[in-house]
Scaffold this motif. Structure first.
Motif, PDB file in Angstrom:
ATOM      1  N   THR A  53       0.843  -1.199   0.000  1.00 48.45           N
ATOM      2  CA  THR A  53       0.000   0.000   0.000  1.00 48.45           C
ATOM      3  C   THR A  53       0.877   1.246   0.000  1.00 48.45           C
ATOM      4  O   THR A  53       0.704   2.157  -0.820  1.00 48.45           O
ATOM      5  CB  THR A  53      -0.927  -0.008   1.233  1.00 48.45           C
ATOM      6  N   LEU A  54       1.867   1.276   0.885  1.00 56.56           N
ATOM      7  CA  LEU A  54       2.783   2.412   0.935  1.00 56.56           C
ATOM      8  C   LEU A  54       3.552   2.566  -0.377  1.00 56.56           C
ATOM      9  O   LEU A  54       3.728   3.667  -0.887  1.00 56.56           O
ATOM     10  CB  LEU A  54       3.774   2.251   2.092  1.00 56.56           C
ATOM     11  N   LYS A  55       3.977   1.433  -0.915  1.00 60.63           N
ATOM     12  CA  LYS A  55       4.737   1.442  -2.158  1.00 60.63           C
ATOM     13  C   LYS A  55       3.902   2.034  -3.293  1.00 60.63           C
ATOM     14  O   LYS A  55       4.382   2.862  -4.074  1.00 60.63           O
ATOM     15  CB  LYS A  55       5.167   0.014  -2.500  1.00 60.63           C
ATOM     16  N   THR A  56       2.641   1.617  -3.370  1.00 67.54           N
ATOM     17  CA  THR A  56       1.729   2.147  -4.384  1.00 67.54           C
ATOM     18  C   THR A  56       1.563   3.655  -4.211  1.00 67.54           C
ATOM     19  O   THR A  56       1.588   4.408  -5.184  1.00 67.54           O
ATOM     20  CB  THR A  56       0.342   1.462  -4.261  1.00 67.54           C
ATOM     21  N   PHE A  57       1.425   4.103  -2.976  1.00 59.75           N
ATOM     22  CA  PHE A  57       1.272   5.528  -2.698  1.00 59.75           C
ATOM     23  C   PHE A  57       2.509   6.308  -3.159  1.00 59.75           C
ATOM     24  O   PHE A  57       2.403   7.386  -3.720  1.00 59.75           O
ATOM     25  CB  PHE A  57       1.046   5.766  -1.199  1.00 59.75           C
ATOM     26  N   VAL A  58       3.670   5.750  -2.901  1.00 58.05           N
ATOM     27  CA  VAL A  58       4.912   6.418  -3.297  1.00 58.05           C
ATOM     28  C   VAL A  58       4.997   6.491  -4.823  1.00 58.05           C
ATOM     29  O   VAL A  58       5.283   7.542  -5.396  1.00 58.05           O
ATOM     30  CB  VAL A  58       6.154   5.694  -2.719  1.00 58.05           C
ATOM     31  N   GLU A  59       4.708   5.366  -5.468  1.00 63.27           N
ATOM     32  CA  GLU A  59       4.817   5.307  -6.924  1.00 63.27           C
ATOM     33  C   GLU A  59       3.831   6.236  -7.621  1.00 63.27           C
ATOM     34  O   GLU A  59       4.077   6.685  -8.730  1.00 63.27           O
ATOM     35  CB  GLU A  59       4.593   3.864  -7.407  1.00 63.27           C
ATOM     36  N   ASN A  60       2.725   6.521  -6.952  1.00 67.08           N
ATOM     37  CA  ASN A  60       1.712   7.357  -7.573  1.00 67.08           C
ATOM     38  C   ASN A  60       1.691   8.790  -7.059  1.00 67.08           C
ATOM     39  O   ASN A  60       0.735   9.533  -7.296  1.00 67.08           O
ATOM     40  CB  ASN A  60       0.336   6.711  -7.421  1.00 67.08           C
ATOM     41  N   GLY A  61       2.728   9.165  -6.339  1.00 64.48           N
ATOM     42  CA  GLY A  61       2.843  10.566  -5.927  1.00 64.48           C
ATOM     43  C   GLY A  61       1.878  11.006  -4.848  1.00 64.48           C
ATOM     44  O   GLY A  61       1.567  12.185  -4.728  1.00 64.48           O
ATOM     45  N   ILE A  62       1.401  10.056  -4.038  1.00 66.91           N
ATOM     46  CA  ILE A  62       0.528  10.425  -2.926  1.00 66.91           C
ATOM     47  C   ILE A  62       1.379  10.637  -1.671  1.00 66.91           C
ATOM     48  O   ILE A  62       1.081  11.468  -0.828  1.00 66.91           O
ATOM     49  CB  ILE A  62      -0.540   9.330  -2.690  1.00 66.91           C
ATOM     50  N   LYS A  74      11.190   7.031   6.278  1.00 68.87           N
ATOM     51  CA  LYS A  74       9.958   7.637   6.746  1.00 68.87           C
ATOM     52  C   LYS A  74       9.082   7.980   5.551  1.00 68.87           C
ATOM     53  O   LYS A  74       9.581   8.220   4.453  1.00 68.87           O
ATOM     54  CB  LYS A  74      10.255   8.924   7.542  1.00 68.87           C
ATOM     55  N   TYR A  75       7.781   8.009   5.783  1.00 72.84           N
ATOM     56  CA  TYR A  75       6.819   8.325   4.738  1.00 72.84           C
ATOM     57  C   TYR A  75       5.960   9.497   5.181  1.00 72.84           C
ATOM     58  O   TYR A  75       5.604   9.605   6.347  1.00 72.84           O
ATOM     59  CB  TYR A  75       5.903   7.130   4.462  1.00 72.84           C
ATOM     60  N   ALA A  76       5.618  10.356   4.231  1.00 74.75           N
ATOM     61  CA  ALA A  76       4.720  11.465   4.548  1.00 74.75           C
ATOM     62  C   ALA A  76       3.856  11.766   3.340  1.00 74.75           C
ATOM     63  O   ALA A  76       4.270  11.571   2.198  1.00 74.75           O
ATOM     64  CB  ALA A  76       5.514  12.706   4.931  1.00 74.75           C
ATOM     65  N   LEU A  77       2.657  12.236   3.612  1.00 74.21           N
ATOM     66  CA  LEU A  77       1.744  12.593   2.538  1.00 74.21           C
ATOM     67  C   LEU A  77       2.298  13.753   1.735  1.00 74.21           C
ATOM     68  O   LEU A  77       2.902  14.667   2.291  1.00 74.21           O
ATOM     69  CB  LEU A  77       0.401  13.038   3.125  1.00 74.21           C
ATOM     70  N   CYS A  78       2.075  13.722   0.452  1.00 75.12           N
ATOM     71  CA  CYS A  78       2.473  14.835  -0.403  1.00 75.12           C
ATOM     72  C   CYS A  78       1.401  15.910  -0.329  1.00 75.12           C
ATOM     73  O   CYS A  78       0.279  15.652   0.058  1.00 75.12           O
ATOM     74  CB  CYS A  78       2.587  14.371  -1.845  1.00 75.12           C
ATOM     75  N   GLU A  80      -1.245  18.458  -2.065  1.00 77.72           N
ATOM     76  CA  GLU A  80      -2.147  18.251  -3.182  1.00 77.72           C
ATOM     77  C   GLU A  80      -1.471  18.675  -4.489  1.00 77.72           C
ATOM     78  O   GLU A  80      -0.746  19.669  -4.514  1.00 77.72           O
ATOM     79  CB  GLU A  80      -3.425  19.074  -2.966  1.00 77.72           C
ATOM     80  N   ASN A  81      -1.717  17.915  -5.531  1.00 77.50           N
ATOM     81  CA  ASN A  81      -1.159  18.190  -6.847  1.00 77.50           C
ATOM     82  C   ASN A  81       0.360  18.097  -6.917  1.00 77.50           C
ATOM     83  O   ASN A  81       0.981  18.650  -7.811  1.00 77.50           O
ATOM     84  CB  ASN A  81      -1.576  19.573  -7.365  1.00 77.50           C
ATOM     85  N   CYS A  82       0.934  17.438  -5.963  1.00 81.51           N
ATOM     86  CA  CYS A  82       2.379  17.254  -6.005  1.00 81.51           C
ATOM     87  C   CYS A  82       2.674  16.108  -6.960  1.00 81.51           C
ATOM     88  O   CYS A  82       2.070  15.058  -6.879  1.00 81.51           O
ATOM     89  CB  CYS A  82       2.890  16.914  -4.614  1.00 81.51           C
ATOM     90  N   ASN A  83       3.559  16.302  -7.876  1.00 78.64           N
ATOM     91  CA  ASN A  83       3.914  15.209  -8.775  1.00 78.64           C
ATOM     92  C   ASN A  83       5.251  14.608  -8.382  1.00 78.64           C
ATOM     93  O   ASN A  83       5.859  13.875  -9.137  1.00 78.64           O
ATOM     94  CB  ASN A  83       3.957  15.694 -10.223  1.00 78.64           C
ATOM     95  N   CYS A  84       5.701  14.950  -7.205  1.00 78.38           N
ATOM     96  CA  CYS A  84       6.997  14.508  -6.710  1.00 78.38           C
ATOM     97  C   CYS A  84       8.094  14.842  -7.715  1.00 78.38           C
ATOM     98  O   CYS A  84       9.017  14.072  -7.926  1.00 78.38           O
ATOM     99  CB  CYS A  84       6.992  13.023  -6.396  1.00 78.38           C
ATOM    100  N   GLU A  85       7.963  15.988  -8.329  1.00 74.86           N
ATOM    101  CA  GLU A  85       8.977  16.390  -9.281  1.00 74.86           C
ATOM    102  C   GLU A  85      10.061  17.157  -8.556  1.00 74.86           C
ATOM    103  O   GLU A  85       9.793  17.967  -7.677  1.00 74.86           O
ATOM    104  CB  GLU A  85       8.360  17.259 -10.382  1.00 74.86           C
ATOM    105  N   ILE A  86      11.242  16.892  -8.970  1.00 73.85           N
ATOM    106  CA  ILE A  86      12.391  17.452  -8.271  1.00 73.85           C
ATOM    107  C   ILE A  86      12.406  18.992  -8.308  1.00 73.85           C
ATOM    108  O   ILE A  86      12.820  19.637  -7.365  1.00 73.85           O
ATOM    109  CB  ILE A  86      13.694  16.827  -8.825  1.00 73.85           C
ATOM    110  N   GLU A  87      11.851  19.565  -9.359  1.00 68.41           N
ATOM    111  CA  GLU A  87      11.889  21.032  -9.472  1.00 68.41           C
ATOM    112  C   GLU A  87      10.859  21.703  -8.575  1.00 68.41           C
ATOM    113  O   GLU A  87      11.042  22.827  -8.142  1.00 68.41           O
ATOM    114  CB  GLU A  87      11.621  21.493 -10.911  1.00 68.41           C
ATOM    115  N   THR A  88       9.731  21.027  -8.342  1.00 67.76           N
ATOM    116  CA  THR A  88       8.631  21.704  -7.663  1.00 67.76           C
ATOM    117  C   THR A  88       8.385  21.229  -6.240  1.00 67.76           C
ATOM    118  O   THR A  88       7.766  21.913  -5.458  1.00 67.76           O
ATOM    119  CB  THR A  88       7.324  21.495  -8.457  1.00 67.76           C
ATOM    120  N   ASP A  89       8.838  20.040  -5.931  1.00 70.53           N
ATOM    121  CA  ASP A  89       8.451  19.449  -4.655  1.00 70.53           C
ATOM    122  C   ASP A  89       9.615  19.277  -3.699  1.00 70.53           C
ATOM    123  O   ASP A  89       9.766  18.253  -3.084  1.00 70.53           O
ATOM    124  CB  ASP A  89       7.776  18.102  -4.900  1.00 70.53           C
ATOM    125  N   LEU A  90      10.449  20.260  -3.588  1.00 67.90           N
ATOM    126  CA  LEU A  90      11.556  20.116  -2.659  1.00 67.90           C
ATOM    127  C   LEU A  90      11.312  20.958  -1.425  1.00 67.90           C
ATOM    128  O   LEU A  90      11.374  22.176  -1.469  1.00 67.90           O
ATOM    129  CB  LEU A  90      12.861  20.545  -3.333  1.00 67.90           C
TER     130      LEU A  90
END
Ligand SMILES: [Zn+2]
Ligand SMILES: [Zn+2]
Ligand SMILES: [Zn+2]
Length: 138
Positions: A53-62, A74-78, A80-90
């Protein structure tokens, strides 16, 4: 307050009962979570299912993973609208050496670092260590 099922569907994850429960759990935690935390919370659930479940969440940017230097991922919620892109989500992460919690400081963005020619960044992990606001209260 957003709708849990929508969060999953927006990220192309089919909402199952387990996924909704884990998402709800993560949403209510103010600090980052380890797989062990999740396993302890959902004692009766299958550990493999929880991990997947966690893995799926990570892979899908949740959810994003944080390496806070403790050796435990550690895991944390992203956001909203985070695409886990290096330019925008740091954003900064803070690890408290007193209570041992790690938090996301999502308001505190890390500026994109410039790298020498030929280097490609895949992941930036910036963790500040010290004592958190709660530990410094008294
Ligand atoms: Zn993200
Ligand atoms: Zn603390
Ligand atoms: Zn974070």
């Amino acid at each position: 307050m957003f709708h849990l099922e929508e969060v999953l569907e927006n990220n192309k994850v089919r909402p199952t009962a387990m996924r909704l429960l884990v998402l709800h759990y993560l949403l209510n935690k103010k600090v980052t979570t380890s797989l062990t935390d999740v396993e302890n919370h959902f004692e009766k659930s299958d550990r493999t299912t929880l991990y997947r479940t966690l893995k799926t969440f990570v892979e899908n940017g949740i959810v994003h993973k944080i390496d806070d230097g403790t050796g435990v991922t550690k895991y944390a919620l992203c956001e909203e609208n985070c695409n886990c892109e290096i330019e925008t989500d740091l954003h900064l992460h803070f690890h408290c050496t007193k209570c041992n919690e790690t938090v996301c400081l999502t308001e505190y963005k890390i500026p994109m670092v410039s790298l020498p020619k030929g280097y490609i960044a895949e992941n930036v992990n910036l963790v500040v260590k010290g004592t958190c606001d709660k530990c410094n209260e008294t």
